[in-house]
Design an enzyme around this catalytic site. Sequence first.
Site, PDB file in Angstrom:
ATOM      1  N   ASP A   8       0.290  -0.943  -0.209  1.00  0.00           N
ATOM      2  CA  ASP A   8       0.127  -0.395  -0.041  1.00  0.00           C
ATOM      3  C   ASP A   8       1.152   1.164   0.054  1.00  0.00           C
ATOM      4  O   ASP A   8       1.777   1.559   1.270  1.00  0.00           O
ATOM      5  CB  ASP A   8      -0.760  -0.179   0.584  1.00  0.00           C
ATOM      6  CG  ASP A   8      -1.452  -1.117   1.318  1.00  0.00           C
ATOM      7  OD1 ASP A   8      -1.437  -1.586   0.556  1.00  0.00           O
ATOM      8  OD2 ASP A   8      -2.677  -1.322   2.109  1.00  0.00           O
ATOM      9  N   HIS A  68     -10.231   0.660   0.987  1.00  0.00           N
ATOM     10  CA  HIS A  68     -10.434   2.492   0.225  1.00  0.00           C
ATOM     11  C   HIS A  68     -10.080   2.959  -0.967  1.00  0.00           C
ATOM     12  O   HIS A  68      -9.994   3.924  -1.428  1.00  0.00           O
ATOM     13  CB  HIS A  68      -8.633   3.112   0.640  1.00  0.00           C
ATOM     14  CG  HIS A  68      -8.916   2.854   2.496  1.00  0.00           C
ATOM     15  ND1 HIS A  68      -9.840   4.019   3.280  1.00  0.00           N
ATOM     16  CD2 HIS A  68      -8.142   2.007   3.209  1.00  0.00           C
ATOM     17  CE1 HIS A  68      -8.856   3.794   4.538  1.00  0.00           C
ATOM     18  NE2 HIS A  68      -8.405   2.884   3.999  1.00  0.00           N
ATOM     19  N   HIS A 178      -3.154  -4.435   3.319  1.00  0.00           N
ATOM     20  CA  HIS A 178      -3.553  -3.803   4.033  1.00  0.00           C
ATOM     21  C   HIS A 178      -3.166  -3.102   5.738  1.00  0.00           C
ATOM     22  O   HIS A 178      -3.673  -2.038   6.169  1.00  0.00           O
ATOM     23  CB  HIS A 178      -5.432  -4.728   4.465  1.00  0.00           C
ATOM     24  CG  HIS A 178      -5.888  -3.905   4.822  1.00  0.00           C
ATOM     25  ND1 HIS A 178      -6.728  -2.784   4.895  1.00  0.00           N
ATOM     26  CD2 HIS A 178      -6.871  -4.572   6.344  1.00  0.00           C
ATOM     27  CE1 HIS A 178      -7.244  -2.046   6.069  1.00  0.00           C
ATOM     28  NE2 HIS A 178      -7.387  -3.471   6.845  1.00  0.00           N
TER      29      HIS A 178
HETATM   30 FE   LIG Z   1      -3.962   0.332   3.008  1.00  0.00          FE
HETATM   31 FE   LIG Z   2      -6.855  -1.289   3.605  1.00  0.00          FE
END
Ligand SMILES: [Fe+2]
Ligand SMILES: [Fe+2]
Length: 274
Positions: A8, A68, A178
Amino acid sequence: MRLLFLGDVVGRSGRKAVCDELPRLRERYRLDFVVVNGENSAGGFGITEPILLELLDAGADVVTLGNHAFDQREALVFIDRYERLLRPLNYPAGTPGRGSGLFKARNDADVLVIAAMGRVFMTELDCPFRAIEAEISACGLKQGADAILIDFHAEATSEKQALAYYLDGRASAVIGTHTHAPTADERVLADGTAFMSDVGMCGDYNSVLGMEVEEPINRFLTRIPRARFEPASGPATISALAVDTDDATGLARHAKALRLGGALAPTEPLFWVE
Ligand SMILES: [Fe+2]
Ligand SMILES: [Fe+2]
């Protein structure tokens, strides 16, 4: 085949690290295919079209999303124009965008990329196990795909491990995202699937999940929001998983975490350094 998966990307600091380093990493390791999770790339929440283009320009072949995905509402519209942008597969039918795709790698191989989201301590979506099963039974290893990469965006380590064993021998890699904190468990499972519970983030680790620490601390102490979460702006660590696959089978031979820059101790996928 040489695959690299970046966790991410969080905010400006994460984007800068990826845009500065990814072109060099592609060259240095002669990468065939790169996937970047971009779910937090726009100020920590979602993705915008210019940011997507920035990540693709930097060398991402595919950008994946997670819970998200649609924090920036414009993504609901532009996602349909970009085959290379994937949201979790197991969103309700009718959700804009797609959750999987077959892409050409630099070595001309066909790579199936699937994004899916877990359901433990997260929004209840359709069953990710069955959704992924349907994809790989339509396009399996060496039956349509030369490699299969799965971004499993989930909170619970148990769910990630269960999915990895469920798919062992049928996917090149199951990579957790995540949590934003890299785990130390990357390996190749008995039947040839590379797995890492969580690859971590590309962001500033002097933070709470990539955010400046003041507001998270305040919310734990008082339960009253006082300000918005702001991405931490110090130098980012690139957190990634390098996977080397056997061209004959599409299964993994090696898997090693790569960490570069910022606050975490660096590691390298030594199997690619001559
Ligand atoms: Fe994330
Ligand atoms: Fe996430």
